[in-house]
Write an enzyme that holds these catalytic residues in place. Structure first.
Site, PDB file in Angstrom:
ATOM      1  N   TYR A   1       0.916  -1.064  -0.094  1.00 37.02           N
ATOM      2  CA  TYR A   1       0.017   0.144  -0.099  1.00 37.02           C
ATOM      3  C   TYR A   1       0.986   1.179  -0.011  1.00 37.02           C
ATOM      4  O   TYR A   1       1.728   1.293   0.802  1.00 37.02           O
ATOM      5  CB  TYR A   1      -1.098   0.006   1.160  1.00 37.02           C
ATOM      6  CG  TYR A   1      -1.802   1.173   1.151  1.00 37.02           C
ATOM      7  CD1 TYR A   1      -2.893   1.136   0.356  1.00 37.02           C
ATOM      8  CD2 TYR A   1      -1.483   2.527   2.050  1.00 37.02           C
ATOM      9  CE1 TYR A   1      -3.795   2.395   0.301  1.00 37.02           C
ATOM     10  CE2 TYR A   1      -2.435   3.562   1.807  1.00 37.02           C
ATOM     11  CZ  TYR A   1      -3.492   3.519   0.858  1.00 37.02           C
ATOM     12  OH  TYR A   1      -4.403   4.578   0.927  1.00 37.02           O
TER      13      TYR A   1
ATOM     14  N   GLN B   1     -10.683   0.711   2.443  1.00 35.11           N
ATOM     15  CA  GLN B   1     -11.274   0.120   1.360  1.00 35.11           C
ATOM     16  C   GLN B   1     -10.056  -0.643   0.499  1.00 35.11           C
ATOM     17  O   GLN B   1     -10.293  -1.750   0.014  1.00 35.11           O
ATOM     18  CB  GLN B   1     -12.303   0.783   0.315  1.00 35.11           C
ATOM     19  CG  GLN B   1     -11.459   2.014  -0.147  1.00 35.11           C
ATOM     20  CD  GLN B   1     -11.376   3.267   0.287  1.00 35.11           C
ATOM     21  OE1 GLN B   1     -11.614   3.173   1.715  1.00 35.11           O
ATOM     22  NE2 GLN B   1     -11.369   4.382  -0.504  1.00 35.11           N
TER      23      GLN B   1
ATOM     24  N   ASN C   1      -2.723   6.354   6.663  1.00 37.12           N
ATOM     25  CA  ASN C   1      -3.212   7.166   7.739  1.00 37.12           C
ATOM     26  C   ASN C   1      -3.959   6.316   8.754  1.00 37.12           C
ATOM     27  O   ASN C   1      -3.954   5.228   8.906  1.00 37.12           O
ATOM     28  CB  ASN C   1      -4.240   7.980   7.254  1.00 37.12           C
ATOM     29  CG  ASN C   1      -5.319   7.624   6.332  1.00 37.12           C
ATOM     30  OD1 ASN C   1      -5.830   6.403   6.644  1.00 37.12           O
ATOM     31  ND2 ASN C   1      -5.977   8.205   5.535  1.00 37.12           N
TER      32      ASN C   1
ATOM     33  N   SER D   1       5.473  10.093  12.246  1.00 37.10           N
ATOM     34  CA  SER D   1       6.675   9.851  12.170  1.00 37.10           C
ATOM     35  C   SER D   1       7.406  10.771  13.329  1.00 37.10           C
ATOM     36  O   SER D   1       6.680  11.579  13.807  1.00 37.10           O
ATOM     37  CB  SER D   1       7.173  10.284  11.024  1.00 37.10           C
ATOM     38  OG  SER D   1       8.453   9.956  10.517  1.00 37.10           O
TER      39      SER D   1
ATOM     40  N   GLN E   1      11.842  16.293   9.220  1.00 38.27           N
ATOM     41  CA  GLN E   1      10.891  15.422   9.965  1.00 38.27           C
ATOM     42  C   GLN E   1       9.380  16.066  10.113  1.00 38.27           C
ATOM     43  O   GLN E   1       8.334  15.581  10.022  1.00 38.27           O
ATOM     44  CB  GLN E   1      11.430  15.125  11.414  1.00 38.27           C
ATOM     45  CG  GLN E   1      10.981  13.967  12.178  1.00 38.27           C
ATOM     46  CD  GLN E   1      10.734  12.681  11.382  1.00 38.27           C
ATOM     47  OE1 GLN E   1      11.821  12.268  10.397  1.00 38.27           O
ATOM     48  NE2 GLN E   1       9.640  11.958  11.161  1.00 38.27           N
TER      49      GLN E   1
ATOM     50  N   HIS F   1       6.894  16.081   7.422  1.00 33.56           N
ATOM     51  CA  HIS F   1       6.049  14.965   7.034  1.00 33.56           C
ATOM     52  C   HIS F   1       4.546  15.371   7.277  1.00 33.56           C
ATOM     53  O   HIS F   1       3.692  14.809   6.652  1.00 33.56           O
ATOM     54  CB  HIS F   1       6.496  13.852   7.866  1.00 33.56           C
ATOM     55  CG  HIS F   1       7.753  13.337   7.007  1.00 33.56           C
ATOM     56  ND1 HIS F   1       7.363  12.760   5.817  1.00 33.56           N
ATOM     57  CD2 HIS F   1       8.827  13.103   7.423  1.00 33.56           C
ATOM     58  CE1 HIS F   1       8.536  12.013   5.709  1.00 33.56           C
ATOM     59  NE2 HIS F   1       9.373  12.388   6.496  1.00 33.56           N
TER      60      HIS F   1
ATOM     61  N   GLU G   1      11.690   6.483  16.360  1.00 35.81           N
ATOM     62  CA  GLU G   1      11.676   5.858  15.183  1.00 35.81           C
ATOM     63  C   GLU G   1      12.831   6.066  14.643  1.00 35.81           C
ATOM     64  O   GLU G   1      13.711   5.247  14.036  1.00 35.81           O
ATOM     65  CB  GLU G   1      10.396   6.549  14.105  1.00 35.81           C
ATOM     66  CG  GLU G   1      10.662   5.942  12.926  1.00 35.81           C
ATOM     67  CD  GLU G   1       9.633   6.642  11.996  1.00 35.81           C
ATOM     68  OE1 GLU G   1       9.053   7.673  12.469  1.00 35.81           O
ATOM     69  OE2 GLU G   1       9.283   6.235  11.153  1.00 35.81           O
ATOM     70  N   HIS G   2      13.533   7.426  14.502  1.00 34.74           N
ATOM     71  CA  HIS G   2      14.879   7.867  13.813  1.00 34.74           C
ATOM     72  C   HIS G   2      15.674   8.443  15.169  1.00 34.74           C
ATOM     73  O   HIS G   2      15.200   9.198  15.812  1.00 34.74           O
ATOM     74  CB  HIS G   2      14.734   8.952  12.828  1.00 34.74           C
ATOM     75  CG  HIS G   2      13.656   8.564  11.645  1.00 34.74           C
ATOM     76  ND1 HIS G   2      12.290   8.941  11.775  1.00 34.74           N
ATOM     77  CD2 HIS G   2      14.003   8.071  10.645  1.00 34.74           C
ATOM     78  CE1 HIS G   2      11.888   8.521  10.692  1.00 34.74           C
ATOM     79  NE2 HIS G   2      12.720   7.554  10.083  1.00 34.74           N
TER      80      HIS G   2
ATOM     81  N   ASP H   1      15.856   8.250   4.398  1.00 37.40           N
ATOM     82  CA  ASP H   1      14.524   8.052   3.823  1.00 37.40           C
ATOM     83  C   ASP H   1      14.435   7.455   2.323  1.00 37.40           C
ATOM     84  O   ASP H   1      13.719   7.130   1.896  1.00 37.40           O
ATOM     85  CB  ASP H   1      14.096   9.454   3.747  1.00 37.40           C
ATOM     86  CG  ASP H   1      13.618   9.853   5.070  1.00 37.40           C
ATOM     87  OD1 ASP H   1      13.764   9.135   6.032  1.00 37.40           O
ATOM     88  OD2 ASP H   1      13.257  11.147   5.364  1.00 37.40           O
TER      89      ASP H   1
ATOM     90  N   GLU I   1       2.942 -34.297  32.206  1.00 38.27           N
ATOM     91  CA  GLU I   1       1.851 -33.495  31.645  1.00 38.27           C
ATOM     92  C   GLU I   1       0.606 -34.288  31.328  1.00 38.27           C
ATOM     93  O   GLU I   1      -0.534 -33.578  31.062  1.00 38.27           O
ATOM     94  CB  GLU I   1       2.282 -32.740  30.271  1.00 38.27           C
ATOM     95  CG  GLU I   1       3.555 -31.774  30.279  1.00 38.27           C
ATOM     96  CD  GLU I   1       3.551 -30.934  29.040  1.00 38.27           C
ATOM     97  OE1 GLU I   1       3.104 -31.026  28.066  1.00 38.27           O
ATOM     98  OE2 GLU I   1       4.489 -29.955  29.128  1.00 38.27           O
TER      99      GLU I   1
ATOM    100  N   HIS J   1       0.437 -39.409  23.932  1.00 37.22           N
ATOM    101  CA  HIS J   1       1.860 -38.657  23.480  1.00 37.22           C
ATOM    102  C   HIS J   1       3.112 -39.447  24.066  1.00 37.22           C
ATOM    103  O   HIS J   1       3.857 -39.894  23.202  1.00 37.22           O
ATOM    104  CB  HIS J   1       2.011 -37.321  24.279  1.00 37.22           C
ATOM    105  CG  HIS J   1       1.446 -36.290  23.742  1.00 37.22           C
ATOM    106  ND1 HIS J   1       0.289 -36.025  23.543  1.00 37.22           N
ATOM    107  CD2 HIS J   1       2.006 -34.857  23.262  1.00 37.22           C
ATOM    108  CE1 HIS J   1      -0.038 -34.786  23.005  1.00 37.22           C
ATOM    109  NE2 HIS J   1       1.139 -33.916  22.799  1.00 37.22           N
TER     110      HIS J   1
END
Lengths: 435, 435
Positions: free
Chosen positions: B126, B188, B211, B237, B259, B262, B326-327, B360, B414, B419
């Site tokens: 995506y 969707q 998103n 981010s 940053q 974004h 993240e960074h 990036d 057990e 078994h």
């Protein structure tokens, strides 16, 4: 038990026979589990003790297994201890081999990408209760957590009706280097580890199988960034056996029965090229069943088992790839030759000696495996599930000059001007330095 | 922009400054996303077209990018094409190095555990829409999917107001070997890939940022065994910069601005040992800001930025490990010396030349990274996310005799008699053979 012949079935019948049993409705479970989590967050240890009364029917003064309580671990027989030690050595060997090496790539001189690993700081291990102590599960979780070097390792498991933890569990925990054990089970244990209480430390990730409540709780706490991640979704256990005319009917029958005795929801599927073998296996199952203590569970589980006669091994493997079983047993001649054709299964047992049960306990391969078709996208629990990767990027002036202009161009296309500038100012600075 | 001095703050103030911005309420989002998914499952392509009218404001006759539509990819400039090719080569080199080796462990003679990898059969990629074509995201997803050898690779991305896909996206897709592109976005698109429609093929796992709707849809379809798994949760981010007095104020200012541009929810944190540097950076940010087209976004994002003066680099790294960014950008002298101390971050940029922007786009390191503290338990997107492990277990008679008795003992503890029997019958059979 009914034996179907695959190539006489319509496509719809085939699809239907490979369908897994329906799981409990998510929506209902979700609301009830969310309530338990909210209670534990709001009332901490008090909520945990209340739920322990409600679900485990025991009133606890202290949720912690005290150092004195560990003394009963000494009562475990030498035989049992030796068996655990053998299992732990095997699990250690297999998981130690999974330790990732540091990677360093310098595709362009001066542009270096290094990948290292770090242990996850705080892990929570869950061992379900039930009629018997699940020491194998404990070892499958605790050994990789120790090898990974996770500094905090917490174990939760429900108490028995006397408010105690079985001596075997305590002995296995000691052998695996776990000293923080709490007597809580179910969704409340997951909530306690995800958020922490006065008694239970908060963890970053929760491991271990459990019933539908435990699984739902793991899913819910993982959706909250303040909660905790989890290992893999747990569903009913399942096995698919592929057997040709060389297979031993008694071995196959007991492999199927082993799976069926786990749980009424467990699913067993036999694909065989031999109708005769299929009939012998049915006969052996019926004879053996009479002798087995967990007969009632097995009968319910076998009610949704599938026995199918197929044309050849290639067809059987294609069906197995489509079903993506947790366990695949290949009781066929020269089983190793089929490895490359097997795409989707959690773990595969090759040949007549390789009983699935050996993988449950002592081969060292992890028995926490993807169920319910999840083997299409995931393998079993691995050392890397207790680690995290971290990448380091470093750059020389030469490297920047080689790749910087491409970054400027791509930033321009994406309409990110500060991105472009962050490279441009550095390139300009280098030019200035050259003068 | 206000500069705080860390050691003058109370613990509560410190905690509050490191808090991430609140995310949108899950419950509300969940219900609306579930409705979109249900509609797509019920009405297939018709629902997709309706949602495309509603959300993307364009009426599509065909959701597929036709082979003829790919022709516009030829219009992309040579410069742009060369930049993409450089990026792809770098991503290939870094991800190819991540290909796991086959593991084979035989800790006990005759007990062999082998681990192999398989590509995930069907993957959905995506790429979000927005004001500009996110070709870098496309490359970060499509290159590892190709190296992993995933046979079916599907791309979904929302159409622009003319119902078209940007020529750069099409060119990048071609360069990455993607030929199945569909003009759908949002929840969707996730629903379509998870369940399939007449036009969109069903996939096993969905990759790529998006998103809050896209993220929620990925979470929901992953809870259904008939749906699809996903890569990692995506949040706003974020970057944390550690800078000492040797750092270049202009470089740091532009790293922070990159940053911030974004997204209004993006978070930037600066930890510096030098109050003077902090003040210079503030000044530079204000000067640069006036020139940047995405100024409005940056101003909103900077409103929840944090500038903190700390006593030393060790304190800064401790704060960073706690925040798990993240960074992480290390603009300090001899940055490499601090690698071992850095435990929790998605990716780390070392030294003054290593602009985050290079990561990036062109270092080859994956830019799909753990946000919102998820770096405590996970690294960035990796080749293994497109693969699955499968373990094979084989056993000789010697192996069975060595480890079988321990398995019998553990099964006994057990309480699993079938078994135990599955091993016992094999051991007996071997004894019989020896006579």
């Amino acid at each position: 038990m009914k034996i179907h012949t695959w190539n006489t079935l319509t496509e719809q019948q085939q699809t239907q026979l490979l369908q897994r049993p329906e799981l409990q409705s998510q929506e209902d479970l979700r609301a009830k589990t969310a309530e338990i989590i909210a209670e534990v967050r709001a009332r901490g240890d008090t909520a945990l003790k209340d739920y322990t009364v409600q679900f485990d029917h025991v009133q606890l003064d202290d949720l912690t297994v005290s150092p004195q309580a560990f003394a009963v671990a000494d009562d475990v027989s030498e035989d049992a201890r030796a068996a655990m030690q053998l299992a732990i050595r095997q699990i250690e060997a297999v998981h130690q081999a999974q330790m990732p090496q540091e990677l360093s790539v310098e595709a362009t001189p001066g542009v270096k990408c290094v990948r290292q690993t770090r242990p996850i700081a705080r892990v929570g291990l869950y061992v379900p209760g039930g009629s018997a102590p699940l020491i194998s599960t404990l070892m499958m979780l605790a050994v990789p957590a120790k090898i990974a070097g996770c500094p905090l390792r917490v174990l939760c498991t429900p108490p028995n009706k006397d408010g105690q933890i079985d001596a075997h569990i305590l002995a296995a925990a000691q052998l695996c280097g776990i000293d923080k054990i709490f007597k809580i089970g179910g969704a409340q244990a997951v909530a306690a580890m995800a958020y922490g209480t006065a008694t239970i430390p908060k963890v970053d990730k929760i491991f271990g199988p459990g019933n539908a409540w435990v699984t739902q709780a793991k899913i819910l706490v993982a959706q909250d960034p303040q909660g905790a991640s989890y290992d893999l979704p747990a569903g009913p256990s399942e096995v698919l056996v592929i057997a040709d005319e060389t297979a031993n009917a008694e071995f196959v029958a007991l492999d199927l029965l082993s799976q069926a005795e786990h749980d009424v929801a467990a699913q067993v599927i036999l694909l065989t090229t031999s109708m005769l073998l299929g009939q012998q296996i049915c006969g052996t199952i019926e004879r053996q069943l009479a002798k087995l203590p967990r007969r009632k569970i097995i009968e319910q589980s076998l009610a949704h088992s599938r026995l199918l006669v197929v044309d050849d091994i290639a067809t059987a493997i294609a069906i197995s790839n489509r079903y993506a079983p947790e366990h695949l047993i290949m009781q066929v001649a020269e089983a190793e030759q089929h490895m490359a054709a097997i795409h989707y299964a959690g773990t595969v047992f090759l040949g007549s000696m390789a009983a699935e049960v050996l993988g449950d306990y002592v081969t060292g391969s992890n028995h926490v495996l993807p169920t319910y078709g999840f083997a299409r996208v995931s393998g079993g629990l691995a050392l890397t599930d207790f680690l995290k990767f971290i990448s380091f990027q470093s750059m020389t002036a030469e490297g920047l000059q080689a790749i910087g202009p491409a970054a400027e161009k791509l930033a321009e296309i994406e309409g990110l001007h500060a991105h472009q500038q962050a490279v441009s100012v550095r390139l300009k600075d280098l030019k200035k330095g050259e003068k």
